[in-house]
Design an enzyme around this catalytic site. Structure first.
Site: not given
Ligand code: IMP
Ligand code: MG
Length: 171
Positions: A97, A125, A153
């Site tokens: 994300d 994303k 989830d």
């Molecule tokens: P980041 O550090 O922002 O890249 O966070 C990634 C984490 O956020 C992932 O491992 C997911 O647990 C959670 N996450 C981000 N987007 C989604 C989504 O659309 N659905 C479910 N979990 C998400």
């Molecule tokens: Mg999660």
């Protein structure tokens, strides 16, 4: 629930990723690291297609903060059991994300003296990225919408769906 990526599409993309990973890692006895909990379904389908010696380990991390936005401050809830010094490591994650969680994980694992560290993520994303991240194996790029299913989830629900679905209010 609107289906974003159906079961067949998921499974055939995982076939392709497994072929690519097999070409790159056969003979290297990598340690496949599953980032709990979201990557557990993906890693289970992926490793069953990898026909070479490998080891698996698990790590659980959590971002500090109450919002759905990653703060970039990551806490290790469960560390690896294994020593990864001089090992080839492949991190398997459900979704990138902001990229902050994996940026932290990469730095943390690289400090343990592995032979190599690469990332395999099912979903990405790209619009949300806050930190540049080298992801060698990627399943699908998706729009900036909240998705569940296939391990992902919403408040711990939806992990058991066999497809990637869009949350109702986002569909
Ligand atoms: P980041 O550090 O922002 O890249 O966070 C990634 C984490 O956020 C992932 O491992 C997911 O647990 C959670 N996450 C981000 N987007 C989604 C989504 O659309 N659905 C479910 N979990 C998400
Ligand atoms: Mg999660």
């Amino acid at each position: 629930m609107k289906i974003l990526i159906g079961e067949d599409e998921l499974q055939s993309r995982i076939d392709q990723l497994a072929e690519q990973i097999t070409r790159d890692y056969k003979g290297l006895q990598p340690v496949i690291i599953c980032v709990l909990k979201g990557a557990v379904i993906f890693v289970a389908d992926l490793v069953r297609r990898l026909d070479f010696d490998l080891e698996m380990d698990f790590m659980a991390v959590s971002s500090y903060g109450m919002t759905t936005d990653s703060s970039g401050v990551v806490r290790i809830l469960k560390d690896l059991d294994m020593d990864i010094r001089d090992r080839h490591v492949l991190i398997v994650e459900d979704i990138i994300d902001s990229g902050l969680t994996l940026t932290y994980l990469l730095k943390n694992l690289n400090s343990r003296g592995p032979a190599s560290v690469e990332i395999c993520a099912l979903l990405d994303k790209p619009d949300r990225r806050k930190a540049a991240l080298p992801c060698r194996y990627l399943g699908f790029s998706i729009p900036d919408k909240f998705v569940i299913g296939y391990g992902l989830d919403h408040a711990e629900k939806g992990r058991n769906l066999p497809y990637i679905g869009l949350m109702e209010d986002e569909a």
